[in-house]
Design an enzyme around this catalytic site. Sequence first.
Site, PDB file in Angstrom:
ATOM      1  NE  ARG A  50      10.834  27.544 104.943  1.00 32.51           N
ATOM      2  CZ  ARG A  50       9.501  27.632 105.084  1.00 32.51           C
ATOM      3  NH1 ARG A  50       8.821  28.617 104.536  1.00 32.51           N
ATOM      4  NH2 ARG A  50       8.851  26.715 105.787  1.00 32.51           N
ATOM      5  CE1 TYR A  57      31.410  31.918  89.354  1.00 32.97           C
ATOM      6  CE2 TYR A  57      29.089  31.764  89.939  1.00 32.97           C
ATOM      7  CZ  TYR A  57      30.390  31.305  90.064  1.00 32.97           C
ATOM      8  OH  TYR A  57      30.664  30.246  90.881  1.00 32.97           O
ATOM      9  CG  ASP A  63      25.600  39.905  89.476  1.00 35.27           C
ATOM     10  OD1 ASP A  63      26.197  40.600  90.328  1.00 35.27           O
ATOM     11  OD2 ASP A  63      25.692  38.661  89.430  1.00 35.27           O
ATOM     12  CE  LYS A  89      32.258  35.871  94.649  1.00 36.05           C
ATOM     13  NZ  LYS A  89      30.928  35.399  94.469  1.00 36.05           N
TER      14      LYS A  89
HETATM   15  O1  P1T Z   1      29.033  32.297  94.717  1.00 37.01           O
HETATM   16  P1  P1T Z   1      27.699  32.937  94.918  1.00 37.01           P
HETATM   17  O2  P1T Z   1      27.580  33.730  96.162  1.00 37.01           O
HETATM   18  O3  P1T Z   1      26.560  31.990  94.703  1.00 37.01           O
HETATM   19  O4  P1T Z   1      27.567  34.068  93.771  1.00 37.01           O
HETATM   20  C1  P1T Z   1      27.492  33.774  92.421  1.00 37.01           C
HETATM   21  C2  P1T Z   1      27.974  34.962  91.643  1.00 37.01           C
HETATM   22  C3  P1T Z   1      27.048  35.846  91.119  1.00 37.01           C
HETATM   23  N1  P1T Z   1      27.410  36.931  90.418  1.00 37.01           N
HETATM   24  C4  P1T Z   1      28.699  37.210  90.177  1.00 37.01           C
HETATM   25  C5  P1T Z   1      29.064  38.408  89.375  1.00 37.01           C
HETATM   26  C6  P1T Z   1      29.699  36.371  90.699  1.00 37.01           C
HETATM   27  O5  P1T Z   1      30.973  36.672  90.455  1.00 37.01           O
HETATM   28  C7  P1T Z   1      29.328  35.212  91.444  1.00 37.01           C
HETATM   29  C8  P1T Z   1      30.334  34.278  92.007  1.00 37.01           C
HETATM   30  N2  P1T Z   1      31.610  34.398  91.447  1.00 37.01           N
HETATM   31  C9  P1T Z   1      32.710  33.695  91.830  1.00 37.01           C
HETATM   32  C10 P1T Z   1      32.712  32.756  92.770  1.00 37.01           C
HETATM   33  C11 P1T Z   1      33.945  34.018  91.090  1.00 37.01           C
HETATM   34  O6  P1T Z   1      35.059  33.656  91.525  1.00 37.01           O
HETATM   35  O7  P1T Z   1      33.842  34.673  90.048  1.00 37.01           O
END
Ligand code: P1T
Length: 384
Positions: free
Chosen positions: A52, A104, A176, A201
């Site tokens: 961890r 998001y 972000d 992503k």
């Molecule tokens: O899904 P996760 O890895 O927890 O990430 C969240 C997140 C954070 N910041 C941005 C700009 C994002 O687009 C996302 C997640 N977005 C999607 C799943 C989507 O389809 O837009």
Amino acid sequence: MTSDYTRFATRAIHAGQKPDPATGAIMTPIYQTATYAQPSPGKFIEEFDYSRSANPTRTALEANLASLEGGRFGLCFGSGCAAMDCVLHLLSPGDHVILCDDVYGGTNRLFHRVYNTHGIEVSLVDLTDHDKAKATFTDRTKLVWLETPTNPMLKVVDIASMAELCKGGGTMLAVDNTFATPVLQNPLALGADIVCHSSTKYIGGHSDVVGGALITQDEALHDRLKFVQNSVGAVPGPMDCFLLLRSTKTIHVRVDRHCENAMQIAQHLENHARFTSVVYPGLPSHPQHAVATKQMSGFGGMITATMDGGLEDARSFLERLKVFTIAESLGGVESLIESPAIMTHAAVPTDQRATLGITDGLVRFSVGIEDVADLIEDIEQALG
Ligand code: P1T
């Protein structure tokens, strides 16, 4: 943690990684272990006492991502939301946060439905409006959180001017950078304190891992975040870190192709009667095209467009596509498409969606790296 290499493509492939000292294996092994033998009680080999706290596959990924963002320190998490949550743990009840109005849906939910209940006050502001942003600061404003380009409306926020507003007042600026990727934009160089990624992503790039990351320059800030990372424990497993390390080796090549394909598709859609608006930061018609040109070296793979009909029109278009797949998420090599109002941004209250333009006819394209002629033909047959 940064590497000696100066050029991005070389850092993408080598930063944070060296042949395995035990065997010479070229690829960083998947250290699938929960714990580590200690030569004597309380004495560790390097920093490794428990996975961890640290794991060599994760350490390599953290150093690699730090290098790609031009930062000194990287921390990886089990998701992008877990990375954001780590930053929010630095706040105390009574603190005020300025959150970019278009983010998001899960980000909006985390700030409003989890942290609001912990006494954090959140102001949603259109950060493309400098004066409006400036007027929202109070002496309790501890954090400005923004995406640029934003999800899903692809607004572009001037990072350097936001950093200027935060300076001196004890306000952290977190950006972000998921949509832009470290290939196209490096917020730390523009004055941000923290860069956040959903590595699910473009960093992952193959839609096979969920992950998140934070990158910083400041050691004291890094230490506070690392303390939370270890205390809360939302860390990724070594297999996921291995997959992400494998992905970053090609990120510059992939992102270049995403940009090329998206530009061609955006231009095609802009001339199409079925779309009443097409938003892509690379189009001169984009309201912040000049800011995008200033702070990004390319315009990314995301496009949003509004169809002339409503939800049913958008639904039948999406259902007829054959190469694009209807799915949440983005940034993979394969093209995806979705309806933000009922999918990724369904958690955003209806009135906020209406203000932002997240209408029922809005569709969001994550343009992949297939042959662009096939993508355009697919769009044409689905509209026809
Ligand atoms: O899904 P996760 O890895 O927890 O990430 C969240 C997140 C954070 N910041 C941005 C700009 C994002 O687009 C996302 C997640 N977005 C999607 C799943 C989507 O389809 O837009």
